[in-house]
Design an enzyme around this catalytic site. Structure first.
Site, mmCIF file in Angstrom:
data_model
loop_
_atom_site.group_PDB
_atom_site.id
_atom_site.type_symbol
_atom_site.label_atom_id
_atom_site.label_comp_id
_atom_site.label_asym_id
_atom_site.label_seq_id
_atom_site.Cartn_x
_atom_site.Cartn_y
_atom_site.Cartn_z
ATOM 1 N N GLY A 13 0.873 -1.037 -0.040
ATOM 2 C CA GLY A 13 0.027 0.049 0.005
ATOM 3 C C GLY A 13 0.808 1.093 0.135
ATOM 4 O O GLY A 13 0.494 2.199 0.620
ATOM 5 N N TYR A 153 -15.441 -3.384 8.943
ATOM 6 C CA TYR A 153 -14.091 -2.701 9.048
ATOM 7 C C TYR A 153 -13.445 -3.071 10.394
ATOM 8 O O TYR A 153 -12.364 -3.404 10.620
ATOM 9 C CB TYR A 153 -14.023 -1.209 8.683
ATOM 10 C CG TYR A 153 -12.746 -0.496 8.710
ATOM 11 C CD1 TYR A 153 -11.898 -1.167 7.805
ATOM 12 C CD2 TYR A 153 -12.209 0.114 9.908
ATOM 13 C CE1 TYR A 153 -10.555 -0.614 8.058
ATOM 14 C CE2 TYR A 153 -11.136 0.654 9.884
ATOM 15 C CZ TYR A 153 -10.315 0.485 8.842
ATOM 16 O OH TYR A 153 -8.974 1.048 8.933
ATOM 17 N N PRO A 183 -3.590 3.777 14.527
ATOM 18 C CA PRO A 183 -3.850 4.999 14.372
ATOM 19 C C PRO A 183 -5.424 5.382 14.551
ATOM 20 O O PRO A 183 -5.905 4.521 14.193
ATOM 21 C CB PRO A 183 -3.364 5.372 12.744
ATOM 22 C CG PRO A 183 -2.504 4.330 12.304
ATOM 23 C CD PRO A 183 -3.173 3.276 13.122
ATOM 24 N N THR A 188 -5.943 10.746 4.896
ATOM 25 C CA THR A 188 -5.208 10.274 3.608
ATOM 26 C C THR A 188 -6.287 10.151 2.768
ATOM 27 O O THR A 188 -7.494 10.703 2.726
ATOM 28 C CB THR A 188 -4.464 8.885 3.926
ATOM 29 O OG1 THR A 188 -5.721 8.034 4.505
ATOM 30 C CG2 THR A 188 -3.611 8.943 5.239
HETATM 31 P P1 NDP Z 1 -5.110 5.344 1.666
HETATM 32 O O1 NDP Z 1 -6.304 4.982 0.710
HETATM 33 O O2 NDP Z 1 -4.270 6.543 1.487
HETATM 34 O O3 NDP Z 1 -3.981 4.025 1.266
HETATM 35 C C1 NDP Z 1 -4.196 2.814 1.109
HETATM 36 C C2 NDP Z 1 -3.308 1.836 0.496
HETATM 37 O O4 NDP Z 1 -3.581 0.604 0.382
HETATM 38 C C3 NDP Z 1 -3.115 2.263 -1.005
HETATM 39 O O5 NDP Z 1 -1.528 2.492 -1.219
HETATM 40 C C4 NDP Z 1 -3.573 1.431 -1.747
HETATM 41 O O6 NDP Z 1 -3.013 1.157 -2.940
HETATM 42 C C5 NDP Z 1 -3.566 -0.035 -0.876
HETATM 43 N N1 NDP Z 1 -3.981 -1.021 -1.254
HETATM 44 C C6 NDP Z 1 -5.642 -1.175 -0.955
HETATM 45 N N2 NDP Z 1 -5.896 -2.112 -1.254
HETATM 46 C C7 NDP Z 1 -5.004 -2.925 -1.892
HETATM 47 C C8 NDP Z 1 -4.572 -4.084 -2.501
HETATM 48 N N3 NDP Z 1 -5.623 -4.939 -2.659
HETATM 49 N N4 NDP Z 1 -3.518 -4.574 -3.073
HETATM 50 C C9 NDP Z 1 -2.526 -3.909 -2.778
HETATM 51 N N5 NDP Z 1 -2.570 -2.713 -2.418
HETATM 52 C C10 NDP Z 1 -3.849 -2.292 -1.866
HETATM 53 O O7 NDP Z 1 -5.142 5.028 3.336
HETATM 54 P P2 NDP Z 1 -4.328 4.833 4.489
HETATM 55 O O8 NDP Z 1 -2.723 5.336 4.067
HETATM 56 O O9 NDP Z 1 -4.986 5.703 5.432
HETATM 57 O O10 NDP Z 1 -4.296 3.543 4.798
HETATM 58 C C11 NDP Z 1 -3.136 2.550 4.934
HETATM 59 C C12 NDP Z 1 -3.646 1.568 6.432
HETATM 60 O O11 NDP Z 1 -3.851 2.504 7.393
HETATM 61 C C13 NDP Z 1 -4.874 0.887 5.957
HETATM 62 O O12 NDP Z 1 -4.476 -0.501 6.584
HETATM 63 C C14 NDP Z 1 -5.798 1.463 7.040
HETATM 64 O O13 NDP Z 1 -6.809 0.474 7.364
HETATM 65 C C15 NDP Z 1 -4.715 1.878 8.227
HETATM 66 N N6 NDP Z 1 -5.790 3.028 8.858
HETATM 67 C C16 NDP Z 1 -5.848 4.382 8.319
HETATM 68 C C17 NDP Z 1 -6.320 5.160 9.221
HETATM 69 C C18 NDP Z 1 -7.029 6.617 8.754
HETATM 70 O O14 NDP Z 1 -7.512 7.397 9.363
HETATM 71 N N7 NDP Z 1 -6.550 6.879 7.494
HETATM 72 C C19 NDP Z 1 -6.322 5.022 10.606
HETATM 73 C C20 NDP Z 1 -5.912 3.620 10.905
HETATM 74 C C21 NDP Z 1 -5.679 2.746 10.132
HETATM 75 P P3 NDP Z 1 -3.557 0.737 -4.603
HETATM 76 O O15 NDP Z 1 -5.133 1.486 -4.438
HETATM 77 O O16 NDP Z 1 -2.722 1.548 -5.338
HETATM 78 O O17 NDP Z 1 -3.482 -0.790 -4.482
HETATM 79 C C1 8X3 Z 2 -9.428 4.170 10.621
HETATM 80 C C2 8X3 Z 2 -9.824 4.943 11.464
HETATM 81 O O1 8X3 Z 2 -11.708 5.401 12.981
HETATM 82 O O2 8X3 Z 2 -12.140 5.550 10.747
HETATM 83 O O3 8X3 Z 2 -9.097 2.623 10.684
HETATM 84 O O4 8X3 Z 2 -11.759 3.460 11.723
HETATM 85 S S1 8X3 Z 2 -11.513 4.898 11.788
#
Ligand code: NDP
Ligand code: 8X3
Length: 253
Positions: A13, A153, A183, A188
């Site tokens: 990701g 989720y 987090p 993002t």
């Molecule tokens: P983004 O949507 O900005 O990034 C998500 C990334 O995951 C992208 O690079 C996407 O790449 C990749 N991804 C999604 N599906 C696939 C797949 N099938 N195969 C390969 N790559 C994949 O979100 P975040 O940076 O916020 O998320 C990153 C992580 O952090 C996630 O696990 C999310 O659950 C977690 N998280 C996020 C929070 C938030 O508030 N933003 C809080 C807590 C946790 P591509 O689409 O190019 O494949």
């Molecule tokens: C992403 C944060 O609070 O939307 O994991 O689940 S929340």
């Protein structure tokens, strides 16, 4: 940062958000990077701005055979992965379970849980064989609490928490470390994806607070990865200052 110089770091990701920011921070610390995601154009652009060597993998972590082939087929100079950041993940939709969309459920379960399992299964044996490695799983506050309409989720992130603990138990007799980073609200593309591209709805999520940034989490990931070998950061919850729990968020009008 000396402990990370020339280390090989695989970030799933890496095309957006936390993964993209982590690539920058690891590169600044001198690490060599394997960047994986489906959007290869994004990875190419990212790599062109990084200071250290990169190897790009266009990879859908939900495709077990593709994951196995990609890891087994790494060129020799990229095979010895030192740090795996299991970051690829997503939320789809926000609705009551009995009104939910099974396509959304499958996408979240297949990515957040099965994808993490496939990548880990392909990478960890090499770490065990070499007697070194660090796995950093990106969970969530949603792995500690369940919030309204977050059902599936939250279940996946509770699952990630269980897998992080399970890996730590399974690897306790090896030098390999396992860390979980959980987090709260990070601005993002996460909400854009959750709300299927509705940018107004996505923006509202972060309105009235100062959310975390991808860079905030990336800094923590790099800090965790650069502790001395005998230090294993187990689990970290990181929230914006205005967030006290998944649902207790102080928003300015
Ligand atoms: P983004 O949507 O900005 O990034 C998500 C990334 O995951 C992208 O690079 C996407 O790449 C990749 N991804 C999604 N599906 C696939 C797949 N099938 N195969 C390969 N790559 C994949 O979100 P975040 O940076 O916020 O998320 C990153 C992580 O952090 C996630 O696990 C999310 O659950 C977690 N998280 C996020 C929070 C938030 O508030 N933003 C809080 C807590 C946790 P591509 O689409 O190019 O494949
Ligand atoms: C992403 C944060 O609070 O939307 O994991 O689940 S929340």
């Amino acid at each position: 940062m000396e402990p990370l110089r020339n280390r090989i770091v695989l970030i799933t990701g890496a095309s957006s958000g936390i993964g993209d920011a982590s690539a920058g921070k690891f590169s600044n610390a001198g690490a060599r990077l394997i960047l994986a995601a489906r959007r290869i154009d994004r990875l190419k652009k990212l790599a062109s701005n990084l200071k250290t060597d990169c190897h790009l993998l266009q990879l859908d972590v939900r495709d077990r055979e593709a994951v196995e082939t990609a890891i087994a087929g790494l060129p020799d100079e990229w095979k010895d992965i030192d740090i795996l950041v299991n970051n690829a993940g997503l939320a789809r939709g926000l609705s009551k379970l009995h009104e939910g969309d099974h396509v959304h459920w499958e996408e979240m379960i297949d990515t957040n849980l099965k994808g993490l399992l496939y990548v880990s299964r392909a990478v960890i044996p090499g770490m065990v064989h070499r007697g070194r490695g660090h796995i950093i799983n990106i969970g969530s506050i949603a792995g500690h609490e369940v919030y309204p309409n977050g059902n599936v989720y939250c279940a996946t992130k509770h699952g990630v928490a269980a897998l992080t603990t399970g890996m730590r138990i399974d690897l306790v007799d090896t030098p390999i470390r396992v860390s979980g980073i959980d987090p709260g609200m990070v601005e993002t593309e996460f909400s854009l994806v959750r709300f299927s591209g509705d940018s107004e709805q996505a923006k509202k999520v972060y309105k009235g607070i100062v959310p975390l940034t991808g860079a905030d989490i990336a800094e923590t990931i790099v800090w965790v990865a650069s502790r001395p070998e005998h230090v294993q950061v187990a689990d970290l919850i990181i929230l914006p200052n205005a967030q006290a729990s998944a649902m207790v968020i102080h928003k300015e009008d």
